[in-house]
Write an enzyme that holds these catalytic residues in place. Structure first.
Site, PDB file in Angstrom:
ATOM      1  N   CYS A  11      -1.599  -3.273   6.635  1.00 46.05           N
ATOM      2  CA  CYS A  11      -1.652  -2.018   7.407  1.00 46.05           C
ATOM      3  C   CYS A  11      -2.939  -1.962   8.234  1.00 46.05           C
ATOM      4  O   CYS A  11      -3.030  -1.194   9.189  1.00 46.05           O
ATOM      5  CB  CYS A  11      -1.523  -0.794   6.503  1.00 46.05           C
ATOM      6  SG  CYS A  11      -2.819  -0.622   5.282  1.00 46.05           S
ATOM      7  N   GLN A  38      -5.438  -0.368  -3.706  1.00 43.49           N
ATOM      8  CA  GLN A  38      -6.120  -1.469  -4.390  1.00 43.49           C
ATOM      9  C   GLN A  38      -7.063  -0.927  -5.466  1.00 43.49           C
ATOM     10  O   GLN A  38      -7.219  -1.520  -6.531  1.00 43.49           O
ATOM     11  CB  GLN A  38      -6.875  -2.306  -3.361  1.00 43.49           C
ATOM     12  CG  GLN A  38      -7.406  -3.603  -3.951  1.00 43.49           C
ATOM     13  CD  GLN A  38      -8.093  -4.461  -2.925  1.00 43.49           C
ATOM     14  OE1 GLN A  38      -7.645  -4.559  -1.780  1.00 43.49           O
ATOM     15  NE2 GLN A  38      -9.192  -5.099  -3.313  1.00 43.49           N
ATOM     16  N   HIS A  67      -5.101  -6.274   3.733  1.00 43.57           N
ATOM     17  CA  HIS A  67      -4.080  -5.238   3.884  1.00 43.57           C
ATOM     18  C   HIS A  67      -3.438  -5.332   5.252  1.00 43.57           C
ATOM     19  O   HIS A  67      -4.113  -5.193   6.267  1.00 43.57           O
ATOM     20  CB  HIS A  67      -4.715  -3.850   3.701  1.00 43.57           C
ATOM     21  CG  HIS A  67      -5.157  -3.596   2.288  1.00 43.57           C
ATOM     22  ND1 HIS A  67      -4.603  -2.616   1.513  1.00 43.57           N
ATOM     23  CD2 HIS A  67      -6.075  -4.225   1.514  1.00 43.57           C
ATOM     24  CE1 HIS A  67      -5.172  -2.641   0.307  1.00 43.57           C
ATOM     25  NE2 HIS A  67      -6.076  -3.600   0.288  1.00 43.57           N
ATOM     26  N   CYS A 122       0.840  -1.195   0.000  1.00 47.38           N
ATOM     27  CA  CYS A 122       0.000   0.000   0.000  1.00 47.38           C
ATOM     28  C   CYS A 122       0.879   1.250   0.000  1.00 47.38           C
ATOM     29  O   CYS A 122       1.939   1.281   0.630  1.00 47.38           O
ATOM     30  CB  CYS A 122      -0.952   0.004   1.192  1.00 47.38           C
ATOM     31  SG  CYS A 122      -0.242   0.589   2.723  1.00 47.38           S
ATOM     32  N   GLU A 123       0.416   2.221  -0.740  1.00 49.57           N
ATOM     33  CA  GLU A 123       1.226   3.430  -0.879  1.00 49.57           C
ATOM     34  C   GLU A 123       1.149   4.325   0.358  1.00 49.57           C
ATOM     35  O   GLU A 123       1.907   5.268   0.479  1.00 49.57           O
ATOM     36  CB  GLU A 123       0.812   4.212  -2.128  1.00 49.57           C
ATOM     37  CG  GLU A 123      -0.579   4.789  -2.088  1.00 49.57           C
ATOM     38  CD  GLU A 123      -0.950   5.445  -3.420  1.00 49.57           C
ATOM     39  OE1 GLU A 123      -0.399   5.064  -4.453  1.00 49.57           O
ATOM     40  OE2 GLU A 123      -1.799   6.349  -3.386  1.00 49.57           O
ATOM     41  N   HIS A 124       0.252   4.013   1.268  1.00 50.33           N
ATOM     42  CA  HIS A 124       0.136   4.843   2.470  1.00 50.33           C
ATOM     43  C   HIS A 124       1.096   4.427   3.579  1.00 50.33           C
ATOM     44  O   HIS A 124       1.538   5.249   4.361  1.00 50.33           O
ATOM     45  CB  HIS A 124      -1.303   4.800   3.000  1.00 50.33           C
ATOM     46  CG  HIS A 124      -2.298   5.271   1.991  1.00 50.33           C
ATOM     47  ND1 HIS A 124      -3.434   4.578   1.667  1.00 50.33           N
ATOM     48  CD2 HIS A 124      -2.284   6.356   1.201  1.00 50.33           C
ATOM     49  CE1 HIS A 124      -4.091   5.217   0.722  1.00 50.33           C
ATOM     50  NE2 HIS A 124      -3.424   6.298   0.423  1.00 50.33           N
ATOM     51  N   HIS A 125       1.389   3.126   3.664  1.00 48.66           N
ATOM     52  CA  HIS A 125       2.233   2.642   4.760  1.00 48.66           C
ATOM     53  C   HIS A 125       3.401   1.773   4.282  1.00 48.66           C
ATOM     54  O   HIS A 125       4.184   1.287   5.103  1.00 48.66           O
ATOM     55  CB  HIS A 125       1.394   1.813   5.738  1.00 48.66           C
ATOM     56  CG  HIS A 125       0.203   2.544   6.281  1.00 48.66           C
ATOM     57  ND1 HIS A 125      -1.056   2.440   5.721  1.00 48.66           N
ATOM     58  CD2 HIS A 125       0.086   3.417   7.309  1.00 48.66           C
ATOM     59  CE1 HIS A 125      -1.901   3.204   6.386  1.00 48.66           C
ATOM     60  NE2 HIS A 125      -1.232   3.818   7.353  1.00 48.66           N
TER      61      HIS A 125
HETATM   62 ZN   LIG Z   1      -1.912   1.154   4.183  1.00 49.78          ZN
END
Ligand SMILES: [Zn+2]
Length: 200
Positions: free
Chosen positions: A162, A132, A160, A91-94
């Protein structure tokens, strides 16, 4: 919805391996450990090698993967469906892994593509920093653009980390995203058939 654009940074503009390893050392120290202790000494090198593998999709051009098509299909005009393509993405956030399966179908006009190429397209987008939702749309778009089929259906079902190992700590929640184009979008019966065949 605007089309997700994603241009990989050219290799010549990426940081050096040394700079990347320094960044890993910084993160280790920031977490509270000593990057110079024996067990961690080679970790930066291992991490950047793992990054090469996890993010190798930046060096794959999905359009190129789909550029070799076949026209002789003896009149075959029904769905081509690939089930349970492994998805290992981050995931690009975490930068946490999300793991699951992709299901891809298209309705050929006159052009079909080697089945392994569709798997490579999924991989090309999965092996990047992703959401996603974006990944699902990108897979559908790439097939749509290359094959000009009567329709494309993509479903991704993933867990996920995260969400399972941090934040809300819900290990059992899986996220399902779908993208339909063409006849899959306009014909609910086709969508139903797709979902039934893939067992969803
Ligand atoms: Zn994430």
């Amino acid at each position: 919805m605007s089309k997700p654009t994603l241009k990989p940074v050219p290799k010549s503009e990426r940081p050096s391996p040394e700079a990347a390893m320094d960044a890993v050392r910084t993160l280790i120290a920031w977490a509270g450990d000593d990057p110079d202790r024996e067990g961690l000494r080679d970790t930066p090198k291992r991490v950047i090698n793992a990054y090469r593998e996890w993010f190798r999709g930046y060096d794959v051009d999905p359009a190129e993967e789909l550029s070799r098509t076949f026209e002789d299909v003896s009149g075959y005009d029904d769905m081509v469906i690939l089930r349970e393509i492994d998805v290992e993405s981050h995931c690009e956030h975490h930068i946490a892994p999300f793991l699951g399966r992709a299901y891809v179908a298209y309705l050929p006009t006159e052009k079909v593509v080697g089945i392994s190429k569709l798997v490579k397209v999924v991989e090309a987008f999965a092996k990047r920093l992703q959401t996603q939702e974006t990944m699902t749309a990108q897979i559908a778009d790439a097939i749509e653009d290359a094959l000009k089929p009567r329709g494309v259906a993509v479903m991704v079902d993933a867990v996920h980390q995260c969400m399972s190992t941090r934040g809300v700590h819900h290990p059992d929640v899986s996220t399902i995203t779908t993208q339909f184009t063409g006849e899959f979008k306009t014909n609910p019966a086709l969508q139903d058939r797709f979902l039934r065949v893939i067992g969803k």
